[in-house]
Design an enzyme around this catalytic site. Structure first.
Site, PDB file in Angstrom:
ATOM      1  N   ASP A  38       0.816  -1.226   0.000  1.00 29.21           N
ATOM      2  CA  ASP A  38       0.000   0.000   0.000  1.00 29.21           C
ATOM      3  C   ASP A  38       0.846   1.270   0.000  1.00 29.21           C
ATOM      4  O   ASP A  38       0.437   2.304   0.525  1.00 29.21           O
ATOM      5  CB  ASP A  38      -0.950   0.053   1.224  1.00 29.21           C
ATOM      6  N   LYS A  40       2.428   2.295  -4.995  1.00 31.14           N
ATOM      7  CA  LYS A  40       3.238   1.834  -6.140  1.00 31.14           C
ATOM      8  C   LYS A  40       2.514   2.051  -7.460  1.00 31.14           C
ATOM      9  O   LYS A  40       3.137   2.370  -8.467  1.00 31.14           O
ATOM     10  CB  LYS A  40       3.540   0.332  -6.007  1.00 31.14           C
ATOM     11  N   GLY A  69      -4.007  -4.355  -4.343  1.00 34.58           N
ATOM     12  CA  GLY A  69      -4.975  -3.367  -4.789  1.00 34.58           C
ATOM     13  C   GLY A  69      -4.205  -2.126  -5.180  1.00 34.58           C
ATOM     14  O   GLY A  69      -3.632  -1.467  -4.329  1.00 34.58           O
ATOM     15  N   HIS A  70      -4.126  -1.859  -6.466  1.00 36.41           N
ATOM     16  CA  HIS A  70      -3.345  -0.710  -6.930  1.00 36.41           C
ATOM     17  C   HIS A  70      -4.292   0.366  -7.451  1.00 36.41           C
ATOM     18  O   HIS A  70      -5.113   0.104  -8.319  1.00 36.41           O
ATOM     19  CB  HIS A  70      -2.364  -1.140  -8.028  1.00 36.41           C
ATOM     20  N   GLN A 128       2.261  -5.959  -3.055  1.00 37.94           N
ATOM     21  CA  GLN A 128       2.582  -6.054  -1.621  1.00 37.94           C
ATOM     22  C   GLN A 128       3.879  -5.288  -1.329  1.00 37.94           C
ATOM     23  O   GLN A 128       4.142  -4.309  -1.998  1.00 37.94           O
ATOM     24  CB  GLN A 128       2.682  -7.527  -1.174  1.00 37.94           C
TER      25      GLN A 128
HETATM   26  P1  IMP Z   1      -2.616 -12.796   1.941  1.00 44.24           P
HETATM   27  O1  IMP Z   1      -1.641 -12.284   0.956  1.00 44.24           O
HETATM   28  O2  IMP Z   1      -4.062 -12.574   1.551  1.00 44.24           O
HETATM   29  O3  IMP Z   1      -2.345 -14.231   2.299  1.00 44.24           O
HETATM   30  O4  IMP Z   1      -2.442 -11.967   3.316  1.00 44.24           O
HETATM   31  C1  IMP Z   1      -1.260 -12.088   4.113  1.00 44.24           C
HETATM   32  C2  IMP Z   1      -0.914 -10.755   4.747  1.00 44.24           C
HETATM   33  O5  IMP Z   1      -0.479  -9.856   3.731  1.00 44.24           O
HETATM   34  C3  IMP Z   1      -2.072 -10.053   5.456  1.00 44.24           C
HETATM   35  O6  IMP Z   1      -1.547  -9.326   6.559  1.00 44.24           O
HETATM   36  C4  IMP Z   1      -2.578  -9.066   4.415  1.00 44.24           C
HETATM   37  O7  IMP Z   1      -3.240  -7.961   5.003  1.00 44.24           O
HETATM   38  C5  IMP Z   1      -1.280  -8.657   3.763  1.00 44.24           C
HETATM   39  N1  IMP Z   1      -1.434  -8.219   2.377  1.00 44.24           N
HETATM   40  C6  IMP Z   1      -1.610  -8.989   1.284  1.00 44.24           C
HETATM   41  N2  IMP Z   1      -1.692  -8.234   0.179  1.00 44.24           N
HETATM   42  C7  IMP Z   1      -1.551  -6.956   0.573  1.00 44.24           C
HETATM   43  C8  IMP Z   1      -1.510  -5.714  -0.142  1.00 44.24           C
HETATM   44  O8  IMP Z   1      -1.613  -5.627  -1.369  1.00 44.24           O
HETATM   45  N3  IMP Z   1      -1.337  -4.604   0.621  1.00 44.24           N
HETATM   46  C9  IMP Z   1      -1.175  -4.661   1.976  1.00 44.24           C
HETATM   47  N4  IMP Z   1      -1.199  -5.806   2.672  1.00 44.24           N
HETATM   48  C10 IMP Z   1      -1.382  -6.943   1.980  1.00 44.24           C
END
Ligand code: IMP
Length: 430
Positions: A13, A16, A40-41, A225
């Protein structure tokens, strides 16, 4: 140099999407190399907001080709939704423009159901996943039960593979988690329909990228991420299941490091995190609310994918130096500087204390940050709004001082500063 890498230097977040969007205007190809629709971009163009989860942010530019690399896990239904939404806005989402790696893995409703069941079963020790099936899809990949996108080219094999996959997952869902089983026939039919639409996009994207790079194309490797969510280098176990760091580019796209030029780390001017896990510079109460915003603007600190309020705090240079090291960053893009206007002082964390010692580097990596207390330098704040600034010289002296201090304490230049959500609200320092 033709392969420029853009990674998140924090917990995701970082903004990017909008930096990629700017780079994409000058690039031939934008390629995503890891993650799935957990990302989520947000890109804002002329007041119109695009929220992208799977397609690279370069899709918002009229020209750049877009690659979904083999390091990704792709939910076909969500990808098709995203393509359909953009097609309605007259964007080119044809196979001439979008290439999906044959070796990327597919997410199914069974992965999503497992993700949610596992998270519920974790009770007190929740990771706070996005519930998109990311962990189970990568688990299937590494345990060699995964469904690769190349199956979309062979309907019969796809049908058999889906039946087997659903039957296997049902065993876990029912016996371990007491959940209702999924209906294999229904999922197989759904995926047969997806295959018809997506088959023309399936490509050997490693070969495609290699040929384009050899021919002199500029490729942006777009991270999703962030560094601290990396499966190896993040705040394990509060991480995602892929490799968002720069190392993930080579395995996730099937290209070698010889083409690499810039390695840009994107960091907010403060710090945020969604989900569980340690956060030494976390702010609470009114301070946190001020950084988060009310949620009325799409750029306020609420998750693009889940809508969850993000935890907010102050910029952590111990973690940023770590991100610089792990990714080999050559420069930093600093986002959301405008949010800091109006603070009397701006806390900047340059060290941790863990009695009786002070640490400016992490002694054992970021997995266990719980013993550390953030030590702050209080820098003088600035009253003025900065969203109209287009050059470093337009920024108040204290804002320039804040940026200079980040450069001094990290040893890496800040080359881009975003001061608002719009495409043109970026300052270039170089
Ligand atoms: P997962 O990727 O859904 O398995 O989530 C694992 C961890 O990564 C959790 O803490 C999510 O909130 C975090 N996470 C996954 N994708 C994002 C992202 O795009 N932005 C921020 N946090 C993320």
């Amino acid at each position: 140099m033709p392969l420029d890498i853009l990674v998140g230097a924090q917990w995701g977040d970082e903004g990017k999407g909008r930096i990629t969007d700017w780079l994409a205007e000058r690039a031939n190809i934008v390629a995503r190399y890891s993650g799935g629709d957990n990302a989520g971009h947000t890109v804002t163009v002329g007041g119109q907001i695009f929220k992208l989860h799977l397609l690279p942010s370069g899709i918002v530019q009229p020209k750049a080709a877009c690659v979904l690399g083999n390091g990704m896990v792709i939910n076909p239904a969500r990808l098709l939704d995203e393509m359909d939404t953009l097609a309605k806005l007259n964007m080119d989402v044809s196979p001439a423009r979008i290439k999906i790696s044959a070796a990327a893995h597919l997410i199914t409703p069974a992965h999503v159901a497992l993700d949610r069941a596992e998270e519920t079963a974790r009770a007190g020790g929740k990771i706070g996943t996005t519930g998109r099936g990311i962990g189970p899809a990568y688990t299937a990949k590494t345990s060699r039960h995964g469904l690769r996108a190349e199956l979309l080219l062979e309907p019969e094999r796809l049908g058999d593979a889906i039946h087997e996959h659903i039957q296997q997952t049902n065993v876990y869902l029912q016996s371990l988690y007491g959940q209702a089983p999924l209906e294999a026939g229904a999922v197989a039919a759904e995926y047969a329909a997806h295959a018809q639409r997506l088959a023309p996009y399936i490509t050997d994207t490693s070969l495609y990228l290699h040929q384009q790079l050899q021919a002199g194309a500029t490729v942006i490797a777009e991270g999703a991420q962030g560094t601290l969510l990396d499966i190896d280098h993040g705040t394990y176990p509060y991480v995602t299941s892929s490799s968002p760091t720069s190392g993930g580019v080579f395995s996730g796209l099937g290209v070698g490091p010889r083409f690499v030029g810039r390695i840009i780390g994107v960091t907010k001017a403060f710090q945020t995190r969604v989900g569980e896990g340690p956060f030494p510079t976390e702010a609470f109460g009114a301070e946190a609310e001020r950084l988060r915003g009310t949620g009325q603007n799409p750029w306020d600190e609420f998750g693009t994918t889940t809508g969850r309020p993000r935890r907010c705090g102050w910029l952590d240079l111990v973690l940023l130096r770590y991100a610089i090291r792990v990714n080999g960053l050559t420069e930093l893009a600093l986002t959301k500087l405008d949010v800091l206007s109006g603070l009397k002082t701006v806390p900047l964390c340059n060290a941790y204390s863990a009695h009786p010692q002070t640490h400016t580097e992490l002694p054992l990596g970021p997995a266990d940050l719980s013993p550390f207390k953030a030590v702050y330098e209080e820098l003088p704040g600035w009253e003025e709004a900065v969203s109209g600034a287009r050059a470093l010289a337009n920024l108040p002296a204290n804002a320039r001082h804040y940026i200079r201090r980040i450069e001094e304490l990290t040893g890496v230049p800040v080359t881009m500063i975003s001061v608002g959500p719009e495409r043109e609200q970026i300052i270039f320092t170089a």
